[in-house]
Design an enzyme around this catalytic site. Structure first.
Site, mmCIF file in Angstrom:
data_model
loop_
_atom_site.group_PDB
_atom_site.id
_atom_site.type_symbol
_atom_site.label_atom_id
_atom_site.label_comp_id
_atom_site.label_asym_id
_atom_site.label_seq_id
_atom_site.Cartn_x
_atom_site.Cartn_y
_atom_site.Cartn_z
ATOM 1 C CE LYS A 131 -0.297 -0.352 5.066
ATOM 2 N NZ LYS A 131 -1.092 -0.934 6.157
ATOM 3 C CE1 TYR A 148 9.203 32.663 1.672
ATOM 4 C CE2 TYR A 148 9.126 30.269 1.830
ATOM 5 C CZ TYR A 148 9.051 31.426 1.075
ATOM 6 O OH TYR A 148 8.828 31.342 -0.268
#
Ligand SMILES: *Cc1c(COP(=O)(O)O)cnc(C)c1O
Length: 368
Positions: free
Chosen positions: A38, A264
């Site tokens: 998965k 930032y």
């Protein structure tokens, strides 16, 4: 390996084979092996992994969602595929693509039988999931009579396996709880077989179940994380080889003066002269903001370069003040050293999360 020229995730198929064979060495020869692939085979490449394991004669595959199974069928995978967490909206597609659903409650059982009947199926293979303590998906023991009366009233489906899932198989402080889950499942299994009159495949162990509960291997085991190289303990980790290495490259080097800031929100403030390197990998690639501001680090020429400031969408900046390196040099985020377990621990999470988070925009490079 040549130096990477961009961020790549290298997938080592020899390591996959090693892990598969190590796990198989823990089983008796007639115990079946289901490979859990998965989430892009835990962030690697589901089709490549499935093809390789199919060549190694794996018995079964499992995915979580129907679409993941469709991708494998499109790629020519013919091994049976169990869909662990299907939704009724996909039941027609499941039958069309020969996928095998896990039926985990009365609603999906009833709706799947209806669809199988409409599609004129007989003995369509289904897997019945029991809840033994994880409290996530599954029927309870006292649902057995209902399940059997429903499925026997219809010739459309046949119970190919019954299974359950362990909540804490890697945690040896929870041995009593786990043993209780196993005992409960064994009771369910005996009751089920007695009532249904044939013997479905039974399975409960995930990777740590295989390693820690040899008496609970039953007819089949389901392994995910072990195949990808993690044993969920320091001792067992040594027996596995991580298949994935996340590599990148230094895009640019800056000299940062005292009082200047990096990134930032000006989150990193320098109090001395330092050197930073900008690396093309960010939170959109799976390196979450929780790795920023000194928590996570990368390896450049064998040395730790801590992430400084906030993780950007497509970049991180790392402190390379004491590392002799140049633009274009190789950067290791995780692989053999540090492992994904070690890297993820810097942000208080686990290998499963970081390896499945690596975004699909990062090119996978297969090493045979
Ligand atoms: C994901 C999953 C597994 C695989 O577990 P690992 O710890 O990765 O081996 C097995 N069974 C079920 C039901 C799962 O959801």
């Amino acid at each position: 390996m040549p130096k990477p020229q961009e961020t790549i995730l290298e997938i080592d198929l020899k390591a996959l084979k090693h892990n598969y064979e190590y796990l198989k060495s823990k089983l008796t020869p007639n115990t079946k092996f289901l490979a859990v692939i998965k989430a892009f085979a835990y962030g690697s490449d589901a089709v490549v992994i499935a093809k390789h394991l199919e060549n190694l004669n794996v018995d079964y595959f499992a995915v979580a969602y129907t679409n993941e199974g469709v991708v494998l069928r499109d790629a020519g995978i013919t091994t049976p595929i169990l869909v662990l967490h299907p939704q009724p909206v996909n039941f027609n597609l499941i039958i069309e693509r020969c996928l095998e659903p896990s039926l985990y409650n009365a609603k999906v059982l009833k709706e799947f039988i209806e669809v199988a009947q409409k599609e004129n199926q007989s003995n369509y293979p289904v897997h019945v999931k029991f809840n033994t303590g994880l409290n996530r998906l599954g029927f309870w023991e006292n649902d057995i009579d209902y399940i059997i009366s429903k499925s026997e009233a219809s010739q459309a489906v046949k119970v190919k396996s019954i299974f359950s899932h362990l909540a804490a198989s890697e945690d040896l402080d929870e041995k009593e709880f786990t043993q209780n889950q196993i005992n409960t499942f064994n009771t369910i299994k005996n009751h089920f077989i007695e009532r249904i009159g044939h013997e479905p495949i039974s399975h409960i162990c995930n990777t740590s179940g295989i390693l820690n509960y040899p008496d609970a291997h039953l007819d089949m085991v389901r392994s995910g994380i072990g195949l990808y190289g993690f044993g969920n303990s320091e001792v067992e980790d040594k027996n596995f080889k991580p298949i994935a290495t996340l590599k990148s490259v230094i895009s640019q080097i800056h000299k940062i003066g005292p009082g200047e800031t990096v990134g930032y929100n000006r989150a990193y403030k320098s109090d001395s002269l330092l050197k930073s390197a900008t690396i093309p990998i960010g939170h959109a690639d799976g390196i979450g903001r929780q790795y920023g501001n000194g928590k996570g680090y990368v390896i450049i020429h064998g040395r730790k370069a801590p992430i400084i400031g906030n993780v950007c969408m497509d970049m991180i900046m790392v402190n390379i003040t004491n590392i002799n390196c140049e633009e274009g040099d190789e950067v290791i985020v995780f692989g053999k050293n540090p492992t994904a377990t070690e890297f993820s621990a810097t942000a208080n999470t686990i290998s499963y999360e970081i390896i499945t988070a690596i975004s699909q925009r990062i090119r996978r490079v297969i090493v045979k």
